[in-house]
Each structure stands twice: as C-alpha cells, then as structure tokens.
Design a protein around this motif. Structure first.
Motif, PDB file in Angstrom:
ATOM      1  N   MET A   1       0.813  -1.075  -0.097  1.00 45.95           N
ATOM      2  CA  MET A   1      -0.094  -0.072   0.048  1.00 45.95           C
ATOM      3  C   MET A   1       0.956   1.256  -0.038  1.00 45.95           C
ATOM      4  O   MET A   1       1.792   1.436   0.720  1.00 45.95           O
ATOM      5  CB  MET A   1      -0.968  -0.119   1.283  1.00 45.95           C
ATOM      6  N   LYS A   2       0.738   2.069  -0.771  1.00 45.76           N
ATOM      7  CA  LYS A   2       1.173   3.559  -0.967  1.00 45.76           C
ATOM      8  C   LYS A   2       0.396   4.497  -0.537  1.00 45.76           C
ATOM      9  O   LYS A   2      -0.632   4.690  -1.076  1.00 45.76           O
ATOM     10  CB  LYS A   2       1.760   3.660  -2.231  1.00 45.76           C
ATOM     11  N   ILE A   3       1.194   5.159   0.506  1.00 40.82           N
ATOM     12  CA  ILE A   3       0.108   6.326   1.093  1.00 40.82           C
ATOM     13  C   ILE A   3       1.061   7.623   1.105  1.00 40.82           C
ATOM     14  O   ILE A   3       2.117   7.715   1.282  1.00 40.82           O
ATOM     15  CB  ILE A   3       0.195   6.386   2.729  1.00 40.82           C
ATOM     16  N   ILE A   4       0.375   8.854   0.633  1.00 35.52           N
ATOM     17  CA  ILE A   4       1.107  10.100   0.370  1.00 35.52           C
ATOM     18  C   ILE A   4       0.703  10.928   1.588  1.00 35.52           C
ATOM     19  O   ILE A   4      -0.553  10.936   1.835  1.00 35.52           O
ATOM     20  CB  ILE A   4       0.425  10.812  -0.882  1.00 35.52           C
ATOM     21  N   VAL A   5       1.633  11.450   2.248  1.00 36.01           N
ATOM     22  CA  VAL A   5       1.353  12.062   3.622  1.00 36.01           C
ATOM     23  C   VAL A   5       1.551  13.487   3.358  1.00 36.01           C
ATOM     24  O   VAL A   5       2.641  13.867   3.041  1.00 36.01           O
ATOM     25  CB  VAL A   5       2.209  11.521   4.578  1.00 36.01           C
ATOM     26  N   ILE A   6       0.865  14.373   3.585  1.00 37.07           N
ATOM     27  CA  ILE A   6       0.983  15.763   3.559  1.00 37.07           C
ATOM     28  C   ILE A   6       0.421  16.569   4.631  1.00 37.07           C
ATOM     29  O   ILE A   6      -0.517  16.111   5.386  1.00 37.07           O
ATOM     30  CB  ILE A   6       0.405  16.274   2.122  1.00 37.07           C
ATOM     31  N   SER A   7       0.688  17.805   4.818  1.00 39.01           N
ATOM     32  CA  SER A   7       0.337  18.727   5.914  1.00 39.01           C
ATOM     33  C   SER A   7       0.308  20.077   5.368  1.00 39.01           C
ATOM     34  O   SER A   7       1.278  20.376   4.563  1.00 39.01           O
ATOM     35  CB  SER A   7       0.883  18.304   7.151  1.00 39.01           C
ATOM     36  N   ASP A   8      -0.130  20.866   6.039  1.00 33.40           N
ATOM     37  CA  ASP A   8       0.071  22.382   6.171  1.00 33.40           C
ATOM     38  C   ASP A   8       0.091  22.897   4.429  1.00 33.40           C
ATOM     39  O   ASP A   8       0.880  23.623   4.148  1.00 33.40           O
ATOM     40  CB  ASP A   8       1.357  22.651   6.686  1.00 33.40           C
ATOM     41  N   THR A   9      -1.075  22.605   3.860  1.00 38.81           N
ATOM     42  CA  THR A   9      -1.021  22.846   2.360  1.00 38.81           C
ATOM     43  C   THR A   9      -1.342  24.402   2.242  1.00 38.81           C
ATOM     44  O   THR A   9      -1.014  25.125   1.539  1.00 38.81           O
ATOM     45  CB  THR A   9      -1.842  22.334   1.586  1.00 38.81           C
ATOM     46  N   HIS A  10      -2.105  24.689   3.382  1.00 35.02           N
ATOM     47  CA  HIS A  10      -2.623  26.325   3.413  1.00 35.02           C
ATOM     48  C   HIS A  10      -3.141  27.024   1.897  1.00 35.02           C
ATOM     49  O   HIS A  10      -2.675  28.009   1.603  1.00 35.02           O
ATOM     50  CB  HIS A  10      -1.484  27.321   3.737  1.00 35.02           C
ATOM     51  N   LEU A  11      -3.843  26.135   1.280  1.00 36.20           N
ATOM     52  CA  LEU A  11      -4.446  26.514  -0.051  1.00 36.20           C
ATOM     53  C   LEU A  11      -5.723  27.153   0.199  1.00 36.20           C
ATOM     54  O   LEU A  11      -6.594  26.691   0.850  1.00 36.20           O
ATOM     55  CB  LEU A  11      -4.458  25.250  -0.764  1.00 36.20           C
ATOM     56  N   SER A  12      -6.098  27.971  -0.899  1.00 31.56           N
ATOM     57  CA  SER A  12      -7.673  28.550  -0.829  1.00 31.56           C
ATOM     58  C   SER A  12      -7.935  28.374  -2.237  1.00 31.56           C
ATOM     59  O   SER A  12      -6.913  28.285  -3.377  1.00 31.56           O
ATOM     60  CB  SER A  12      -7.682  29.975  -0.345  1.00 31.56           C
ATOM     61  N   ARG A  13      -9.076  28.846  -2.780  1.00 32.37           N
ATOM     62  CA  ARG A  13      -9.654  28.510  -4.033  1.00 32.37           C
ATOM     63  C   ARG A  13      -8.751  29.741  -4.843  1.00 32.37           C
ATOM     64  O   ARG A  13      -8.616  29.587  -5.906  1.00 32.37           O
ATOM     65  CB  ARG A  13     -11.042  28.928  -4.018  1.00 32.37           C
ATOM     66  N   LYS A  14      -8.537  30.884  -4.160  1.00 31.68           N
ATOM     67  CA  LYS A  14      -7.661  31.642  -5.094  1.00 31.68           C
ATOM     68  C   LYS A  14      -6.286  32.156  -4.892  1.00 31.68           C
ATOM     69  O   LYS A  14      -5.642  32.708  -5.612  1.00 31.68           O
ATOM     70  CB  LYS A  14      -8.387  33.279  -4.646  1.00 31.68           C
TER      71      LYS A  14
END
Length: 165
Positions: A1-14
């Motif tokens: 099983m392959k798991i991508i781990v992310i955090s703190d993307t701080h994205l918004s639509r704009k």
C-alpha cells in the motif's frame, strides 16, 4: 500500500496550487493522509480525485473543516493503526502534543504537522512522522511531503524534498 502524506498546504480557491511534483505522485497513491491546515475545503475534493483521503483539521482551518474532520483520528491501513493529528493542541512542543494525543491507545505511527518541519524517527517502536509542507517551507531549505509504504505489516516512510516549481 502506498500512502502520500501531506500537511500544512494552506491552500484556498484563490491562492497557490499543489506543486507539480506532488501532483505527479498522487495518481499512484492508495491513500492520502492530510495532517491539517488545509485552509479551504476545496483541497479535499481535489485530493479525492486521486485516492481516498483521510485528514484532520489544523489551527488555521475554518469551522467547516473542523466539523467535518475533527482534530485527531486513527486511520487503519492494512492492519496497522496510524494516529493522525495536527499537533497544535496541548501545552508541550508540537511533536510531544502529537504523541500525547494517542497516549494509552495502540498506534503504529503518529503523523502530525503544524511545525512545517520534516521529522522521521521512532519512539518505543512507533514511527513519528511529520511530512513538512509542500507549499510553505517556512525556515526549511526545501518544500516536502511524505511517502509511506505498508508491506506485510511493516511501515516504511521517506520524505520527498524539492525546490519550488
């Protein structure tokens, strides 16, 4: 099983988008874990186009995300228990707050964010992992995210470090 781990993307639509290197590895994922600070719910359906997503809210997330995800959870993957938390709640440092969240519970790994500092080590045979941030490196030299693999009951993890697109 392959798991991508992310955090703190701080994205918004704009503002900002996920980096190309991360987008290139997402199609091969069996699961995506997000350790909080999404900033906007639009990130969830975007990631869900690639694989099932499990996540928690962070300290900068709006109430909509907190209500949908909560601040901590245990994700079961191939028989292993992965504690997922942002790490901002508590009176200790981020890593200690994260570990303390799952005190008294059996977990094979604690995955957290908040500090934007990539971390990988073991404590009492438990993997402690912070993927860093793919969009906000703060004082780190590079951006980062994590890749975990589970094979025959064993977890292996690595960081993927990169410069801006």
């Amino acid at each position: 099983m392959k798991i991508i781990v992310i955090s703190d993307t701080h994205l918004s639509r704009k503002s900002r988008k996920l980096p190309t290197l991360l987008l290139d590895v997402l199609p091969g994922a069996d699961l995506i874990l997000h350790a909080g600070d999404w900033s906007d719910w639009s990130v969830y359906p975007l990631l869900s186009e690639y694989a099932p997503v499990e996540g928690v809210a962070g300290n900068t997330d709006p109430s909509e995300i907190v209500e949908k995800l909560g601040y901590s959870r245990i994700v079961e993957a191939e028989g292993l228990r992965l504690g997922l938390v942002h790490g901002h709640q508590g009176s200790k440092g981020t890593e200690q707050n994260a570990i303390h969240t799952f005190a008294g519970q059996q977990v094979d790994a604690v995955i957290y964010g908040h500090s934007h500092i990539p971390v990988m080590h073991t404590v009492d045979n438990m993997l402690v992992f912070n993927p860093g941030s793919p969009t906000d490196r703060r004082f780190q030299k590079q951006y980062s995210f994590g890749i975990m693999t589970i094979d025959q009951g064993k977890i292996q993890a690595e960081h993927v470090f990169f410069d801006k697109d």
